[in-house]
Design a protein around this motif. Sequence first.
Motif, short mmCIF file in Angstrom:
data_model
loop_
_atom_site.label_atom_id
_atom_site.label_comp_id
_atom_site.label_asym_id
_atom_site.label_seq_id
_atom_site.Cartn_x
_atom_site.Cartn_y
_atom_site.Cartn_z
N TYR A 1 0.88 -1.17 0.00
CA TYR A 1 0.00 0.00 0.00
C TYR A 1 0.91 1.21 0.00
CZ TYR A 1 -3.35 3.49 1.70
OH TYR A 1 -4.12 4.62 1.84
N TYR A 2 0.94 1.92 -1.12
CA TYR A 2 1.88 3.04 -1.28
C TYR A 2 1.33 4.30 -0.61
CZ TYR A 2 4.80 0.33 -4.48
OH TYR A 2 5.64 -0.61 -5.03
N ASN A 3 1.58 4.38 0.69
CA ASN A 3 1.11 5.51 1.50
C ASN A 3 2.22 6.10 2.35
OD1 ASN A 3 1.47 3.32 3.26
ND2 ASN A 3 -0.10 4.07 4.68
N GLY A 4 3.46 5.83 2.00
CA GLY A 4 4.58 6.23 2.84
C GLY A 4 4.71 7.72 3.04
N ASP A 5 5.24 8.10 4.22
CA ASP A 5 5.41 9.51 4.55
C ASP A 5 6.35 10.23 3.59
OD1 ASP A 5 3.77 9.13 6.72
OD2 ASP A 5 5.42 8.88 8.16
N ASP A 6 7.22 9.47 2.93
CA ASP A 6 8.22 10.09 2.06
C ASP A 6 7.90 9.93 0.57
OD1 ASP A 6 9.81 10.76 4.34
OD2 ASP A 6 10.46 8.66 4.41
N LEU A 7 6.73 9.40 0.24
CA LEU A 7 6.38 9.19 -1.15
C LEU A 7 6.38 10.51 -1.92
CD1 LEU A 7 5.44 7.38 -3.46
CD2 LEU A 7 3.09 7.62 -2.62
N ALA A 8 5.80 11.55 -1.32
CA ALA A 8 5.76 12.85 -1.99
C ALA A 8 7.16 13.42 -2.17
CB ALA A 8 4.88 13.82 -1.19
N TYR A 9 8.03 13.21 -1.17
CA TYR A 9 9.40 13.72 -1.26
C TYR A 9 10.17 13.01 -2.37
CZ TYR A 9 14.25 14.70 -0.13
OH TYR A 9 15.57 15.08 -0.22
N VAL A 10 10.03 11.68 -2.45
CA VAL A 10 10.72 10.92 -3.49
C VAL A 10 10.27 11.40 -4.87
CG1 VAL A 10 10.98 8.64 -4.54
CG2 VAL A 10 11.11 8.89 -2.06
N ALA A 11 8.97 11.67 -5.01
CA ALA A 11 8.45 12.16 -6.28
C ALA A 11 9.04 13.53 -6.61
CB ALA A 11 6.92 12.24 -6.22
N GLN A 12 9.03 14.43 -5.63
CA GLN A 12 9.56 15.77 -5.85
C GLN A 12 11.06 15.73 -6.14
OE1 GLN A 12 9.43 18.31 -2.40
NE2 GLN A 12 9.53 20.20 -3.60
N TYR A 13 11.78 14.91 -5.41
CA TYR A 13 13.24 14.78 -5.56
C TYR A 13 13.62 14.39 -6.98
CZ TYR A 13 17.99 13.17 -4.27
OH TYR A 13 19.35 12.99 -4.17
N ASN A 14 12.77 13.56 -7.60
CA ASN A 14 13.08 13.06 -8.93
C ASN A 14 12.26 13.71 -10.04
OD1 ASN A 14 15.03 10.64 -8.55
ND2 ASN A 14 13.49 10.31 -6.95
N GLY A 15 11.49 14.73 -9.70
CA GLY A 15 10.70 15.43 -10.71
C GLY A 15 9.60 14.57 -11.30
N LEU A 16 8.97 13.77 -10.44
CA LEU A 16 7.91 12.86 -10.89
C LEU A 16 6.65 13.09 -10.08
CD1 LEU A 16 10.09 9.61 -10.90
CD2 LEU A 16 9.40 10.89 -12.94
N THR A 17 5.55 12.49 -10.53
CA THR A 17 4.34 12.47 -9.72
C THR A 17 4.40 11.25 -8.81
OG1 THR A 17 3.07 11.11 -11.28
CG2 THR A 17 3.05 13.50 -11.63
#
Length: 241
Positions: A109-125
Amino acid sequence: MGSPHDQSLGIALPDSIRHYPMGDQAIVLSFGDSLSEAVNTQVRKVVACIENWSQPGIIEYVPAYTTITIYYDPLTITYQELLTAFQTIIQDISDDPKYKGVKKEIPVYYNGDDLAYVAQYNGLTEEEVIHIHSAPEYRVYMIGFVPGFPYLGGMDSRIATARKEVPRLKIEAGAVGIAGQQTGVYPIATPGGWQIIGHTPLQLFDLKREKPSLLEVGDLVCFVPITYNEFVKLKTESYGH
């Protein structure tokens, strides 16, 4: 240190093998200088030989990415005697299919606290991160740093993300994380600095099982995205944590 194909081992594997002492109670077998599927396969083949080895004086062995460390009692067996004995158990290493690993699915279940950060870090959604992370077939290269923790190779570099500068004091069991170009799953609650992108309801380590670790070195892992309701349902079943 021995030559790349040290004759005292009596073998010549596809990847270079070296051996050297670690103190006076351990020998390190090195199968190469870089992480690869071929090197990892050779490590697994030798581990399979060692598992049922009844050689007196052997205390334990520890496989890693590209090495195996064998701890021994120097009062029972010497370094050279260990090499000689070791030679006899690996002469008939084969290409048996069992070395190819077992495929296992890990629901996440992809709900991790850092999911948004990983996306932003790599320029992805966030959706792109989930798609990229769940697309490959990963290989378990090593188990550590706590019991049952799988270090997985094969993650797409598009979602590689640096570890946290300040680790969390506690990451719950089942957390799926990214650190650099690696991904892994926390089997028990522990401090850690990986970027958490999701959680699995599966229990990766359980001392009550015959084989406590759900994953073993060489296994092939696929992450399967699930919904929150599916996560709750699976977690309440007998194999959840």
